[in-house]
Every structure is written in structure tokens, then in C-alpha cells.
Design a protein around this motif. Structure first.
Motif, PDB file in Angstrom:
ATOM      1  N   LEU A 307       0.843  -1.197   0.000  1.00  0.00           N
ATOM      2  CA  LEU A 307       0.000   0.000   0.000  1.00  0.00           C
ATOM      3  C   LEU A 307       0.881   1.251   0.000  1.00  0.00           C
ATOM      4  CD1 LEU A 307      -3.031   0.996   0.301  1.00  0.00           C
ATOM      5  CD2 LEU A 307      -2.530   1.197   2.727  1.00  0.00           C
ATOM      6  N   PHE A 308       1.970   1.204   0.737  1.00  0.00           N
ATOM      7  CA  PHE A 308       2.862   2.359   0.806  1.00  0.00           C
ATOM      8  C   PHE A 308       3.762   2.442  -0.423  1.00  0.00           C
ATOM      9  CE2 PHE A 308       1.774   1.218   5.205  1.00  0.00           C
ATOM     10  CZ  PHE A 308       1.031   2.354   5.502  1.00  0.00           C
ATOM     11  N   GLU A 309       4.083   1.287  -0.979  1.00  0.00           N
ATOM     12  CA  GLU A 309       4.814   1.270  -2.246  1.00  0.00           C
ATOM     13  C   GLU A 309       3.972   1.955  -3.326  1.00  0.00           C
ATOM     14  OE1 GLU A 309       4.781  -0.728  -6.119  1.00  0.00           O
ATOM     15  OE2 GLU A 309       4.080  -2.032  -4.507  1.00  0.00           O
ATOM     16  N   ALA A 310       2.622   1.779  -3.237  1.00  0.00           N
ATOM     17  CA  ALA A 310       1.723   2.405  -4.212  1.00  0.00           C
ATOM     18  C   ALA A 310       1.770   3.932  -4.121  1.00  0.00           C
ATOM     19  CB  ALA A 310       0.292   1.911  -4.008  1.00  0.00           C
ATOM     20  N   LEU A 311       2.067   4.469  -2.937  1.00  0.00           N
ATOM     21  CA  LEU A 311       2.221   5.923  -2.795  1.00  0.00           C
ATOM     22  C   LEU A 311       3.262   6.454  -3.776  1.00  0.00           C
ATOM     23  CD1 LEU A 311       2.375   6.806   1.032  1.00  0.00           C
ATOM     24  CD2 LEU A 311       0.733   7.683  -0.627  1.00  0.00           C
ATOM     25  N   LEU A 312       4.336   5.700  -3.913  1.00  0.00           N
ATOM     26  CA  LEU A 312       5.442   6.145  -4.760  1.00  0.00           C
ATOM     27  C   LEU A 312       5.071   6.145  -6.241  1.00  0.00           C
ATOM     28  CD1 LEU A 312       8.305   4.117  -2.994  1.00  0.00           C
ATOM     29  CD2 LEU A 312       7.443   6.400  -2.437  1.00  0.00           C
ATOM     30  N   ARG A 313       3.982   5.406  -6.569  1.00  0.00           N
ATOM     31  CA  ARG A 313       3.564   5.298  -7.976  1.00  0.00           C
ATOM     32  C   ARG A 313       2.386   6.215  -8.304  1.00  0.00           C
ATOM     33  NH1 ARG A 313       1.430   0.462  -9.253  1.00  0.00           N
ATOM     34  NH2 ARG A 313       1.382  -0.505  -7.210  1.00  0.00           N
ATOM     35  N   ALA A 314       1.913   6.970  -7.318  1.00  0.00           N
ATOM     36  CA  ALA A 314       0.729   7.809  -7.527  1.00  0.00           C
ATOM     37  C   ALA A 314       1.132   9.169  -8.100  1.00  0.00           C
ATOM     38  CB  ALA A 314      -0.028   7.981  -6.211  1.00  0.00           C
ATOM     39  N   ASP A 315       1.070   9.273  -9.419  1.00  0.00           N
ATOM     40  CA  ASP A 315       1.486  10.502 -10.098  1.00  0.00           C
ATOM     41  C   ASP A 315       0.698  11.723  -9.646  1.00  0.00           C
ATOM     42  OD1 ASP A 315       3.203   8.929 -11.540  1.00  0.00           O
ATOM     43  OD2 ASP A 315       1.874   8.717 -13.260  1.00  0.00           O
ATOM     44  N   SER A 316      -0.599  11.506  -9.348  1.00  0.00           N
ATOM     45  CA  SER A 316      -1.461  12.651  -9.046  1.00  0.00           C
ATOM     46  C   SER A 316      -1.206  13.248  -7.666  1.00  0.00           C
ATOM     47  CB  SER A 316      -2.939  12.243  -9.160  1.00  0.00           C
ATOM     48  OG  SER A 316      -3.228  11.187  -8.266  1.00  0.00           O
ATOM     49  N   LEU A 317      -0.251  12.682  -6.908  1.00  0.00           N
ATOM     50  CA  LEU A 317       0.053  13.244  -5.593  1.00  0.00           C
ATOM     51  C   LEU A 317       1.219  14.237  -5.650  1.00  0.00           C
ATOM     52  CD1 LEU A 317      -0.296  10.155  -3.208  1.00  0.00           C
ATOM     53  CD2 LEU A 317      -1.862  12.087  -3.485  1.00  0.00           C
ATOM     54  N   ASP A 318       1.725  14.483  -6.842  1.00  0.00           N
ATOM     55  CA  ASP A 318       2.820  15.453  -6.987  1.00  0.00           C
ATOM     56  C   ASP A 318       2.407  16.802  -6.413  1.00  0.00           C
ATOM     57  OD1 ASP A 318       4.281  13.524  -8.201  1.00  0.00           O
ATOM     58  OD2 ASP A 318       4.114  14.321 -10.235  1.00  0.00           O
ATOM     59  N   LYS A 341      12.685   3.888   3.953  1.00  0.00           N
ATOM     60  CA  LYS A 341      13.424   5.114   3.647  1.00  0.00           C
ATOM     61  C   LYS A 341      12.768   5.869   2.494  1.00  0.00           C
ATOM     62  CE  LYS A 341      17.973   3.420   5.147  1.00  0.00           C
ATOM     63  NZ  LYS A 341      19.275   2.899   4.656  1.00  0.00           N
ATOM     64  N   LYS A 342      12.376   5.131   1.471  1.00  0.00           N
ATOM     65  CA  LYS A 342      11.756   5.757   0.301  1.00  0.00           C
ATOM     66  C   LYS A 342      10.416   6.401   0.660  1.00  0.00           C
ATOM     67  CE  LYS A 342      13.972   2.514  -2.911  1.00  0.00           C
ATOM     68  NZ  LYS A 342      13.784   1.326  -3.773  1.00  0.00           N
ATOM     69  N   VAL A 343       9.603   5.693   1.471  1.00  0.00           N
ATOM     70  CA  VAL A 343       8.291   6.243   1.854  1.00  0.00           C
ATOM     71  C   VAL A 343       8.472   7.439   2.776  1.00  0.00           C
ATOM     72  CG1 VAL A 343       6.114   5.768   3.032  1.00  0.00           C
ATOM     73  CG2 VAL A 343       7.107   4.035   1.536  1.00  0.00           C
ATOM     74  N   ASP A 344       9.389   7.328   3.744  1.00  0.00           N
ATOM     75  CA  ASP A 344       9.635   8.452   4.656  1.00  0.00           C
ATOM     76  C   ASP A 344      10.092   9.693   3.886  1.00  0.00           C
ATOM     77  OD1 ASP A 344       8.896   7.022   6.875  1.00  0.00           O
ATOM     78  OD2 ASP A 344      10.936   6.537   7.506  1.00  0.00           O
ATOM     79  N   ALA A 345      10.942   9.485   2.884  1.00  0.00           N
ATOM     80  CA  ALA A 345      11.408  10.608   2.066  1.00  0.00           C
ATOM     81  C   ALA A 345      10.245  11.212   1.282  1.00  0.00           C
ATOM     82  CB  ALA A 345      12.506  10.142   1.103  1.00  0.00           C
ATOM     83  N   PHE A 346       9.350  10.353   0.793  1.00  0.00           N
ATOM     84  CA  PHE A 346       8.165  10.811   0.065  1.00  0.00           C
ATOM     85  C   PHE A 346       7.280  11.650   0.988  1.00  0.00           C
ATOM     86  CE2 PHE A 346       3.718  10.371  -1.118  1.00  0.00           C
ATOM     87  CZ  PHE A 346       3.723  10.585  -2.485  1.00  0.00           C
ATOM     88  N   LEU A 347       7.056  11.159   2.216  1.00  0.00           N
ATOM     89  CA  LEU A 347       6.214  11.883   3.172  1.00  0.00           C
ATOM     90  C   LEU A 347       6.817  13.249   3.496  1.00  0.00           C
ATOM     91  CD1 LEU A 347       5.347   8.915   5.579  1.00  0.00           C
ATOM     92  CD2 LEU A 347       3.762  10.062   4.014  1.00  0.00           C
ATOM     93  N   LYS A 348       8.121  13.259   3.742  1.00  0.00           N
ATOM     94  CA  LYS A 348       8.799  14.518   4.075  1.00  0.00           C
ATOM     95  C   LYS A 348       8.699  15.516   2.927  1.00  0.00           C
ATOM     96  CE  LYS A 348      13.176  16.342   5.839  1.00  0.00           C
ATOM     97  NZ  LYS A 348      14.579  15.986   6.242  1.00  0.00           N
ATOM     98  N   ALA A 349       8.844  15.005   1.695  1.00  0.00           N
ATOM     99  CA  ALA A 349       8.765  15.875   0.516  1.00  0.00           C
ATOM    100  C   ALA A 349       7.358  16.423   0.314  1.00  0.00           C
ATOM    101  CB  ALA A 349       9.197  15.095  -0.730  1.00  0.00           C
ATOM    102  N   HIS A 350       6.355  15.769   0.950  1.00  0.00           N
ATOM    103  CA  HIS A 350       4.966  16.214   0.829  1.00  0.00           C
ATOM    104  C   HIS A 350       4.464  16.844   2.128  1.00  0.00           C
ATOM    105  CE1 HIS A 350       5.320  13.689  -2.728  1.00  0.00           C
ATOM    106  NE2 HIS A 350       4.222  14.243  -3.190  1.00  0.00           N
ATOM    107  N   ASN A 351       5.424  17.402   2.901  1.00  0.00           N
ATOM    108  CA  ASN A 351       5.100  18.212   4.077  1.00  0.00           C
ATOM    109  C   ASN A 351       4.445  17.414   5.206  1.00  0.00           C
ATOM    110  OD1 ASN A 351       5.244  20.713   5.365  1.00  0.00           O
ATOM    111  ND2 ASN A 351       3.113  21.228   4.848  1.00  0.00           N
TER     112      ASN A 351
END
Length: 572
Positions: A307-318, A341-351
Motif C-alpha cells: 500500500l505504501f509502495e503504491a504511494l510512490l507510484r501515484a502521479d497525481s500526488l505530486d 526510507k523511500k516512503v519516509d522521504a516521500f512523506l517529508k517531501a509532501h510536508n
């Protein structure tokens, strides 16, 4: 005194209480108390339609009357074969109100699997969606006792504007027209019970509350009997360990399926006894997931790693602000440090100030029994035990406790541990054992270790091990290495039969979006492996895939890949 008895993890609890007072109530009784406390709060949101706690309680009562009118009594079992819809929740708690037992199964189960679940549980009725009627109808001759088919329609729970569009939807087109007889519509059953007077609620906290299914330690499907206390304790423990003083009024993304311990125990029951709103998602897709995050802004997300891996593939969350997230919890499968690490970095990049917090559990204790503390994450650890829960690591199959940092079988003791396996005393006795300390311990069949501070480290299922050239190779460790490569989204490592090595190591790899599979990429990953793992563990073969097969609950289905690869090897 052993490591488990001294509970060193309590030093890392922060504001989490070491112990909780568990009320002697059923699941319905706890929900009713919450509804009386927060009658105006939204209990669940479904496809744009909201239902308050007060209305939810009235719906449960009406459903309970209908079930009673059709002859369902205390101790009877009823199979719920549903997606995450309002009728599934109404039925689950209505059965609990009258002392009957929900038997939870996946709506996409094959017809013969549904027959097995109905027969093994002796279910008197089954609730499913209209689109699955003919599948259930086809097994009537295989059933060992009469079973009423209850049919629910998603369209009846939609807001007015979506009802008009529903006939044009993919789900509606997939549903064949129902015959005139052979079933009872859910709303007709509820209507038939309007004048029924229910008996007093005499449910007990230690009554069986639900039946879930698991492969257990032997890999064969078994029904797991879980009590009201098991579910209620889980909910109170989860809220306490979350680090939040209250979840009342928050939104829980209830995307994990209702038939699964994680989805039912945390995504639904924990939210509801805490006064939160369940955002019900009947069918997962990356697009739906992204849309819900943007529109509903859920505060809490429990999910499996995929489910969290899918976050990284969700283009519309840019560029989308995710600061509304207050708790992100991963369980159900091993979360590699690299994916974290990848998900945490994604979360941080999205405030989002939060990090993903890994937990661990088994269906034999509903779901989670261990969680990473809010302020004390340790790389590779699945956290520390929940309040009133003890962990110990033993020599597999024994009650001999291992010293700190020594690998062995993970055992759990606490108020969420199951009543036992349904009609299977031998397997129950093998899995639930009273140790020398007087406690009953659940032998999980999982390998792991515990450090001196009580942080637990999951290795993997004891059975999931590759033996190649006499060496033990643990797939999850290799996956962690491969996943650490910046060009890899996710991987799955399996053992393939080999005449020379007994088994050879094969890796299935999904590249990151925008990265094309190539011989050069394959070599790059192999070179990376050579730098980070023992020579005997390096994959002999790498196969690229666009995606990996998933189990019904969203885990990577490594057994499917094993069967596929070994069948191909046999043909050669």
C-alpha cells in the motif's frame, strides 16, 4: 528472570501506559458506549455518503432484529463474504449484538473455497454482494446444511447523485441480473424484523466474537476463534501505543479488507471504539487511493507495505500537502528498511512530519501486537510489544528462551491471543503452550530476535527459507539489499529447484517508474548484490516484472512465484 519477564521495552513507551483496564464488554457494547459518547460524530464515510454514530447504532439494531427474525440465534455462525461496505459493518456488529458469530472470508474466494468456509464453520447464512450471487448459488449441492443467501447491493448505500450513475459503472455491468427466488435481499431482511423484539443483550467479553482464517505455522487453512476481549484489547492497545491522546473525530483510511485481521481489527474496530470515522474503500487502485488522500484527508493509515509502495507510484500526488497525516502504520508483511526510507522521504517531501511506523502481528492475535514507538525507531526493528503484551524468543518448537540478540521463534503472550483454532485441538495445543512461567504463549512460527532493550526484529516465517549448497538463505534479507538499489521499486526472492545446489536463488524485480528493464540494469543489480551479500546468496537469475502478484490481503504472493518458477524448471 528472563528477558521477556523484565519488560525492558517499557523504558521506551514515552506517554504510552504500561497497562490498560479492559472493560468486560462485547464489541457491540463497546461500540454502543462510543456511539452514546459521540452520537454526532461520523462513524463511516462510503462513496460520498456519511453515517453518524447515532444512525449507525440504529442500523445495527435494525439488522440485529432482521437476523433474529430469520432465525439466527446466539452461537450461530454467519459467513460475511463482503467488500468494505456499510452492510458488512452493520452485519458484523448486529451478529455480535445477538451473540452470533461472523465468519469472515474474502468475496473473491473461489466457489469451492466458499463452500469449504461455510461447511467448516457450519454457517447458517452467508451475506455477499449481488455480483457474487451466482458463485455462491453454484455451491448449494456442496453444502452440508441449509444456508440462507443474503444479498446486499452497493447501489443502495450510494448518495443520490451516484445512484444515477451506478448502472453505468464497471461494478454494475459485472453483476448479472438476479433470479426472482433463491435468496433474501439484505434490505428485505432488515425490513422483516421491524416489529421484532430482541432479547436482552447478555453477551460476554470472553464469548467468541469472530472467526478469521490463517495458514498458521503449518500452512493449512484453519479457522481462528477470536473473542470480544481479543478485539477490544487490540483497539485500546493500538490507540494507546499510537502516541495520540485520542482518535475521536479523526479519519481512518479503512482500505485494508474487512475479512482480514488488520483491516477488521484496526481499520474498522479500533477506529469505531475510538470515535473516529472509517473511510471505507471497497476496492483498491492507485488512482482511488490518491483521490481519497486528496479529498478525504485521512489522519490515520494502517496498511501493508505494498500500500505504501503504491504511494510512490501515484502521479497525481505530486505537490500534494500530506500534513494531515498523524499516523502511518505498516504491518501484515515485512517492511524493508529500504522501502521505509523511500516512503519516509516521500512523506517529508509532501510536508508530512510523520514517518511510517512498522508493527508486527499474526491473525492468531487478531493482528498487531508490537509497534515501533513514536520517538524511538530502530533500523530493521518491528518495534516493542503493546501494553500488557509480552514477547520472548525461544529455540524453535521449545519453551527455552534465547538470550538477547539471538535468533529463534517469536512467541507472544497477552490479551489479544486467540481462543484457539476452530475444531482443531491438536493444532491449538501445538500453537498455544503454557510455559514454565505460567503464561500461555502463542508460538508464531516466525523467526526473529530481541535486543537487550526489548526491540523486536522479524526475520521471516520459519518455513520461508532457501537452502542452497548447504547454506541457509533468508529471502527477506536479500530483498532488503535489492530494494536498497535506487532503481528498484520492489523485489521478491524465491528458491528454485536446482539439481546441483538443491535450490538456486532467483529474484523478481520491479524497476522504479521511468526505469526500463535491460541487461545493463540486471548486471548493475547483480554487481550491487555482490557488494552487499554473501556469494552463495547472490541471485543466479533476475527476472523483471511490471508488478508482482499479490495475495488477497495485498502481500507479495511469493508462493505463486515459487510455483510458477519451479513448474517452468520442471518442464526444461
Amino acid at each position: 528472570m528472563g528477558l521477556s519477564s523484565s519488560a525492558p521495552w517499557l523504558a521506551y513507551y514515552g506517554s504510552t501506559p504500561a497497562s490498560i483496564d479492559y472493560p468486560h464488554l462485547t464489541m457491540y457494547q463497546m461500540l454502543a458506549e462510543t456511539a452514546r459518547m459521540y452520537p454526532g460524530n461520523i462513524a463511516y464515510h462510503f462513496m460520498g455518503k456519511e453515517t453518524s454514530y447515532g444512525e449507525f447504532l440504529r442500523r445495527i439494531e435494525a439488522a440485529a432484529k432482521g437476523l433474529w427474525e430469520m432465525g439466527i440465534r446466539k452461537g450461530d455462525r454467519v459467513t460475511i463474504c463482503m467488500a468494505n461496505t456499510p452492510q458488512a459493518l452493520d452485519c458484523f456488529y448486529a451478529l455480535n449484538r445477538i451473540g452470533a458469530v461472523p465468519n469472515m472470508i474474502h468475496p473473491l474466494s473461489a466457489a469451492n473455497e466458499i463452500a469449504f468456509y461455510i461447511n467448516v464453520s457450519h454457517s447458517k447464512a452467508i451475506l455477499t454482494l449481488d455480483q457474487f450471487y451466482y458463485k455462491v448459488d453454484s455451491i448449494r449441492s456442496s453444502l452440508k446444511q441449509p444456508c440462507t443467501i443474503l444479498i446486499a447491493r452497493v447501489s443502495e448505500e450510494l448518495p443520490a447523485h451516484l445512484k444515477l450513475l451506478y448502472p453505468l459503472s464497471k461494478s454494475a455491468r459485472a453483476a448479472e441480473k438476479l433470479p426472482k427466488t433463491g435468496y433474501t435481499l439484505w434490505h428485505d431482511m432488515v425490513k422483516a424484523g421491524q416489529k421484532t423484539v430482541l432479547p436482552p443483550d447478555d453477551g460476554k467479553f470472553d464469548d467468541c466474537g469472530a472467526i478469521l482464517y490463517s495458514g498458521g505455522t503449518t500452512g493449512t487453512t484453519k479457522g481462528i476463534l477470536l473473542s470480544n476481549l481479543n478485539f477490544n484489547a487490540l483497539g485500546l492497545q493500538t490507540i494507546a501505543a499510537s502516541g495520540l491522546t485520542s482518535i475521536a473525530g479523526m479519519k481512518m483510511l479503512s482500505i485494508m479488507p474487512v475479512f482480514h485481521g488488520f483491516g477488521l481489527g484496526i481499520g474498522i474496530h479500533t477506529a469505531l471504539i475510538g470515535g473516529a470515522c472509517c473511510v471505507l474503500v471497497p476496492q483498491f487502485s492507485v488512482k482511488v487511493y490518491a483521490d481519497i488522500l486528496k479529498k478525504q484527508k485521512p489522519n490515520l493509515i494502517p496498511g501493508v507495505p505494498t500500500l505504501f509502495e503504491a504511494l510512490l507510484r501515484a502521479d497525481s500526488l505530486d505537490g500534494v500537502d500530506l500534513s494531515f497525516l498523524k499516523g502511518i502504520f505498516s504491518g501484515g508483511d515485512s517492511l524493508s528498511p529500504e522501502l521505509k526510507k523511500k516512503v519516509d522521504a516521500f512523506l517529508k517531501a509532501h510536508n508530512c512530519p510523520e514517518q511510517i511506523r512498522e508493527g508486527y502481528g499474526t491473525t492468531e492475535c487478531v493482528t498487531a501486537s508490537c509497534l515501533t514507538p513514536k520517538d524511538y525507531a530502530r533500523s530493521g526493528s518491528i518495534g516493542v510489544p503493546f501494553p500488557d503484551t509480552y514477547y520472548k524468543i525461544v529455540v524453535p518448537g521449545t519453551d527455552r528462551e534465547q538470550p538477547a540478540n539471538t535468533e529463534g521463534e517469536i512467541c507472544v503472550s497477552g490479551p489479544t491471543v486467540m481462543m484457539g483454532y476452530m475444531d482443531n485441538p491438536e493444532e491449538t495445543a501445538q500453537t498455544l503452550r503454557r510455559h514454565y512461567d505460567g503464561r500461555v504463549w502463542l508460538h508464531t512460527g516466525d523467526l526473529g530476535s530481541m535486543d537487550q532493550d526489548g526491540f523486536v526484529y522479524f526475520r521471516q516465517r520459519i518455513k520461508r527459507m532457501i537452502i542452497t549448497s548447504g547454506y541457509n538463505v533468508y529471502p527477506s534479507q536479500l530483498e532488503n539489499v535489492i530494494d536498497a538499489n535506487e532503481k528498484v521499486l520492489i523485489s521478491c526472492v524465491i528458491g528454485v529447484k536446482d539439481p546441483y545446489r538443491v535450490q538456486k536463488v532467483k529474484a523478481f524485480v520491479v524497476p522504479m517508474p521511468g526505469v526500463e528493464p535491460s541487461d545493463a540494469l540486471r548486471q548493475e543489480i547483480l554487481d550491487y548484490c555482490a557488494q552487499n551479500m554473501a556469494k552463495y546468496a547472490i541471485p543466479r537469475e533476475i527476472e523483471f516484472r511490471r508488478e508482482l502478484p499479490k495475495t488477497l490481503v495485498g502481500k507479495v504472493a511469493y508462493r505463486v512465484l515459487e510455483e510458477e518458477a519451479n513448474a517452468g524448471e520442471a518442464v526444461r
